[in-house]
Design a protein around this motif. Structure first.
Motif, PDB file in Angstrom:
ATOM      1  N   UNK A  57      14.126  -0.983   9.420  1.00  0.00           N
ATOM      2  CA  UNK A  57      15.504  -1.493   9.490  1.00  0.00           C
ATOM      3  C   UNK A  57      16.235  -0.960  10.726  1.00  0.00           C
ATOM      4  N   UNK A  58      15.919   0.259  11.127  1.00  0.00           N
ATOM      5  CA  UNK A  58      16.621   0.835  12.298  1.00  0.00           C
ATOM      6  C   UNK A  58      16.301   0.038  13.553  1.00  0.00           C
ATOM      7  N   UNK A  63      25.544 -17.094   6.017  1.00  0.00           N
ATOM      8  CA  UNK A  63      25.472 -15.737   6.566  1.00  0.00           C
ATOM      9  C   UNK A  63      25.640 -14.652   5.516  1.00  0.00           C
ATOM     10  N   UNK A  64      25.254 -14.940   4.281  1.00  0.00           N
ATOM     11  CA  UNK A  64      25.365 -13.940   3.216  1.00  0.00           C
ATOM     12  C   UNK A  64      24.279 -12.874   3.412  1.00  0.00           C
ATOM     13  N   UNK A  65      24.599 -11.593   3.205  1.00  0.00           N
ATOM     14  CA  UNK A  65      23.570 -10.552   3.389  1.00  0.00           C
ATOM     15  C   UNK A  65      22.369 -10.786   2.461  1.00  0.00           C
ATOM     16  N   UNK A  66      21.198 -10.912   3.060  1.00  0.00           N
ATOM     17  CA  UNK A  66      20.002 -11.251   2.274  1.00  0.00           C
ATOM     18  C   UNK A  66      19.676 -10.172   1.253  1.00  0.00           C
ATOM     19  N   UNK A  67      19.816  -8.890   1.645  1.00  0.00           N
ATOM     20  CA  UNK A  67      19.475  -7.793   0.743  1.00  0.00           C
ATOM     21  C   UNK A  67      20.312  -7.818  -0.534  1.00  0.00           C
ATOM     22  N   UNK A  68      21.608  -8.142  -0.372  1.00  0.00           N
ATOM     23  CA  UNK A  68      22.476  -8.194  -1.559  1.00  0.00           C
ATOM     24  C   UNK A  68      22.092  -9.355  -2.457  1.00  0.00           C
ATOM     25  N   UNK A  69      21.704 -10.459  -1.827  1.00  0.00           N
ATOM     26  CA  UNK A  69      21.256 -11.621  -2.618  1.00  0.00           C
ATOM     27  C   UNK A  69      19.999 -11.242  -3.415  1.00  0.00           C
ATOM     28  N   UNK A  70      19.069 -10.579  -2.742  1.00  0.00           N
ATOM     29  CA  UNK A  70      17.820 -10.171  -3.396  1.00  0.00           C
ATOM     30  C   UNK A  70      18.109  -9.198  -4.550  1.00  0.00           C
ATOM     31  N   UNK A  71      19.039  -8.282  -4.289  1.00  0.00           N
ATOM     32  CA  UNK A  71      19.361  -7.270  -5.297  1.00  0.00           C
ATOM     33  C   UNK A  71      19.912  -7.919  -6.572  1.00  0.00           C
ATOM     34  N   UNK A  72      20.738  -8.950  -6.381  1.00  0.00           N
ATOM     35  CA  UNK A  72      21.301  -9.663  -7.530  1.00  0.00           C
ATOM     36  C   UNK A  72      20.202 -10.265  -8.390  1.00  0.00           C
ATOM     37  N   UNK A 125       0.799  -1.221   0.000  1.00  0.00           N
ATOM     38  CA  UNK A 125       0.000   0.000   0.000  1.00  0.00           C
ATOM     39  C   UNK A 125       0.831   1.270   0.000  1.00  0.00           C
ATOM     40  N   UNK A 126       2.006   1.215   0.656  1.00  0.00           N
ATOM     41  CA  UNK A 126       2.743   2.478   0.855  1.00  0.00           C
ATOM     42  C   UNK A 126       4.165   2.472   0.314  1.00  0.00           C
ATOM     43  N   UNK A 127       4.668   1.309  -0.085  1.00  0.00           N
ATOM     44  CA  UNK A 127       6.085   1.252  -0.489  1.00  0.00           C
ATOM     45  C   UNK A 127       6.217   0.714  -1.916  1.00  0.00           C
ATOM     46  N   UNK A 128       7.215   1.181  -2.618  1.00  0.00           N
ATOM     47  CA  UNK A 128       7.501   0.567  -3.914  1.00  0.00           C
ATOM     48  C   UNK A 128       8.301  -0.711  -3.664  1.00  0.00           C
ATOM     49  N   UNK A 129       8.382  -1.553  -4.676  1.00  0.00           N
ATOM     50  CA  UNK A 129       9.164  -2.777  -4.523  1.00  0.00           C
ATOM     51  C   UNK A 129      10.626  -2.456  -4.210  1.00  0.00           C
ATOM     52  N   UNK A 130      11.135  -1.380  -4.819  1.00  0.00           N
ATOM     53  CA  UNK A 130      12.525  -0.992  -4.565  1.00  0.00           C
ATOM     54  C   UNK A 130      12.711  -0.551  -3.114  1.00  0.00           C
ATOM     55  N   UNK A 131      11.723   0.133  -2.577  1.00  0.00           N
ATOM     56  CA  UNK A 131      11.822   0.570  -1.166  1.00  0.00           C
ATOM     57  C   UNK A 131      11.851  -0.621  -0.219  1.00  0.00           C
ATOM     58  N   UNK A 132      11.099  -1.662  -0.559  1.00  0.00           N
ATOM     59  CA  UNK A 132      11.134  -2.883   0.286  1.00  0.00           C
ATOM     60  C   UNK A 132      12.537  -3.478   0.243  1.00  0.00           C
ATOM     61  N   UNK A 133      13.100  -3.566  -0.952  1.00  0.00           N
ATOM     62  CA  UNK A 133      14.452  -4.102  -1.083  1.00  0.00           C
ATOM     63  C   UNK A 133      15.448  -3.247  -0.292  1.00  0.00           C
ATOM     64  N   UNK A 134      15.344  -1.938  -0.417  1.00  0.00           N
ATOM     65  CA  UNK A 134      16.287  -1.046   0.278  1.00  0.00           C
ATOM     66  C   UNK A 134      16.189  -1.193   1.794  1.00  0.00           C
ATOM     67  N   UNK A 135      14.967  -1.413   2.282  1.00  0.00           N
ATOM     68  CA  UNK A 135      14.786  -1.585   3.730  1.00  0.00           C
ATOM     69  C   UNK A 135      15.478  -2.865   4.202  1.00  0.00           C
ATOM     70  N   UNK A 136      15.336  -3.917   3.412  1.00  0.00           N
ATOM     71  CA  UNK A 136      15.975  -5.190   3.784  1.00  0.00           C
ATOM     72  C   UNK A 136      17.498  -5.044   3.695  1.00  0.00           C
ATOM     73  N   UNK A 137      17.981  -4.337   2.677  1.00  0.00           N
ATOM     74  CA  UNK A 137      19.429  -4.101   2.568  1.00  0.00           C
ATOM     75  C   UNK A 137      19.931  -3.296   3.770  1.00  0.00           C
TER      76      UNK A 137
END
Ligand code: SF4
Length: 525
Positions: free
Chosen positions: A332-333, A166-175, A143-155
């Motif tokens: 994320x904070x 223990x690989x960073x999940x956000x970087x995996x998703x970004x790939x 409702x309030x976030x773009x798909x990119x914003x969701x990715x950025x929050x996880x990163x």
């Protein structure tokens, strides 16, 4: 009042189904059904003391409850607000009594953000999950976030995969998101196969919607419209609850076409694994999902770019996915406020072996092994001395007493010669033979090797043969050096992580307990 009874596999094995039936019968017989509800819930972690019963709103916690105890609990606690003393936790060392769950030492030092809802939710009812804020993160994202914003929050949360590497999940998703292929997949690795580990099982059985919600959010962030649960068939309750969760989410418009009117489509398929440990490895899991024999393949291209059916595929384990709705909902904070510099958030461990309190614990990253083993686990039973703790599953390592103040974190455990793995923690006392521990884990991995490459298939077999000889008093001079050579070859030349990490139990026990190897060989015993 609400009576919550753990209906996880551990408590069911101790008679929870009979306890639930007894409560339902007693409450009905006393005419209390209009005001008192009963529910079978997920596992709250204190498996050693099951069946666990918690009565809300007072949060009175009773342990080792049997069906015969139920009439007394209903009469005393529900009707007369009195505590049944004999069913409360009593500290074996101090005699201290705890009535509330949060006052029990096992729970007191934990920080349960992922596991906390298990005891409040009947995992067969989506309404329970919704009532506790379930799917609020999905509604917020769509409702309030773009798909990119969701990715950025996880990163930004810097969450590292809870399954092993223990690989960073956000970087995996970004790939995956950036890969050109338009069809992408997101996958839950629910193939938990480590001996003594049941973290994922508790979440799959006890709070399946949290994992499903995380998976849908992952699909939205990377642009995938299809998700998979790869779950081991030895977890029948987990399989059943996931199927039910998917049906319910579809019913509520949280899965399928045009989710919550957002235009985002997503469907989920459940695949049951046949129990091969190697299928926890990403490429083997995806090969198995394709209907082929679950063998790893070389990772010239990472599976987040070329994975299932050669398409970009994000694979994360159960606990990682279950953290995602919390990160999106609370930010994320909030997530990074807990943990160490390089390991954020909490981690669930299955604490087993020679330990007073066996069960699932969720602690902030950075807590020391000593705090987990003594403050939460209650120390070593029968006045025995602590000798070592094995972390990281069968290919993890053994950590000795002088490192008890080590903080748990991905990098800290690796530096000590072990690893985080998915969260197995097996405690050993002074009577444990460390050579035999290495032999046991190498035997397990020898059985589970898929046999595709020689250093793992033949190397582990030879290591197991030599270790067995040593533990039987038939070891020879030169055996340790030969084991080291075989271990080095497996680490360097094996195709996948199973073979590369398989020598860890030997290498870590040799590093910290070399005298035990020498004593076996020199004394022929
Ligand atoms: Fe199979 Fe072992 Fe080779 Fe991995 S390292 S591909 S499990 S033989």
């Amino acid at each position: 009042p609400c009576v919550s009874i753990c209906a996880g596999a551990g408590c069911v094995a101790s008679g929870a189904d009979e306890v639930i039936a007894a409560f339902e019968k007693e409450i009905e017989a006393k005419g209390l059904s209009a005001t008192v509800s009963t529910k079978g819930t997920g596992c709250p972690g204190f498996c050693e003391q099951g069946p666990v019963v918690v009565i809300y709103p007072e949060e009175i916690c009773y342990l080792q409850v049997q069906a015969k105890d139920v009439p007394e609990i209903v009469a005393q606690t529900i009707e007369n607000k009195q505590v049944v003393e004999r069913l409360c936790f009593k500290d074996p060392a101090t005699g201290e009594r705890a009535v509330k769950e949060s006052d029990i030492p096992f729970y007191r030092s934990q920080q349960r953000t992922v596991l906390c809802n298990n005891i409040k939710i009947d995992s067969k009812r989506i309404e329970d999950y919704l009532a506790l804020g379930g799917y609020a993160a999905l509604a917020k994202a769509l409702g309030q976030m773009t798909d990119l914003e969701v990715l950025e929050e996880v990163k930004k949360s810097n969450i590292r995969g809870r399954g092993g590497a223990g690989f960073p999940a956000g970087r995996k998703w970004e790939g995956s998101r950036n890969a050109k292929e338009p069809i992408k997949y997101v996958i839950v690795n629910a193939d938990e196969g480590d001996p003594g580990a049941f973290m994922d099982r508790a979440l799959l059985e006890g709070n399946p919607h949290s994992i499903l919600e995380g998976l849908i959010l992952g699909g939205y962030a990377v642009g995938a419209h299809e998700g998979y649960f790869y779950v081991r068939q030895e977890y029948p309750l987990a399989v059943k609850n996931i199927h039910l969760a998917i049906q319910q989410a579809e019913h509520y418009g949280l899965l399928g076409e045009n989710i919550l009117g957002s235009g985002f489509d997503f469907k989920v398929i459940v695949h049951q694994g046949a129990g091969a440990f190697v299928c926890g490895e990403s490429t083997a899991l995806m090969t198995s999902l394709e209907g082929k024999a679950g063998e790893p393949r070389p990772k010239y291209v990472r599976s987040n770019v070329k994975g299932l059916w050669e398409r970009p595929s994000v694979l994360n384990n159960v606990e990682t996915w279950a953290n995602i709705p919390l990160i999106i909902d609370k930010g994320a904070d909030w997530f990074t406020s807990v943990g160490t510099d390089s390991s954020k958030g909490t981690k669930i461990f299955s604490l087993v072996g020679k330990i007073t309190n066996t069960g699932l614990v969720e602690v902030p990253m950075g807590m020391t092994l000593r705090e987990i083993i003594y403050d939460i686990g209650g120390g070593i039973p029968n006045n025995k001395k602590f000798k070592a703790v094995q972390t990281g599953g069968p290919s993890g390592g053994c950590i000795p007493e002088h490192l008890l103040d080590l903080q748990v974190g991905f990098d800290e455990l690796t530096k000590a010669g072990s690893m985080m793995g998915s969260g197995g923690m097996i405690v050993m006392d002074e009577d444990t033979c460390m050579v035999d521990v290495a032999r046991y884990f190498i035997a397990f991995l020898t059985d589970e090797s898929c046999g595709k490459c020689v250093p793992c298939r033949e190397g582990l077999r030879q290591m197991h043969r030599i270790l067995t000889n040593i533990t039987k008093g038939k070891g020879k001079q030169g055996d340790i050096e030969l084991l080291e050579e075989l271990a080095e070859t497996a680490v360097e030349a094996s195709l996948c992580a199973l073979g590369k990490s398989a020598p860890n139990p030997f290498l870590s026990t040799l590093k910290y307990f070399r005298e035990e190897y020498e004593a076996h060989i020199n004394d022929k015993k």
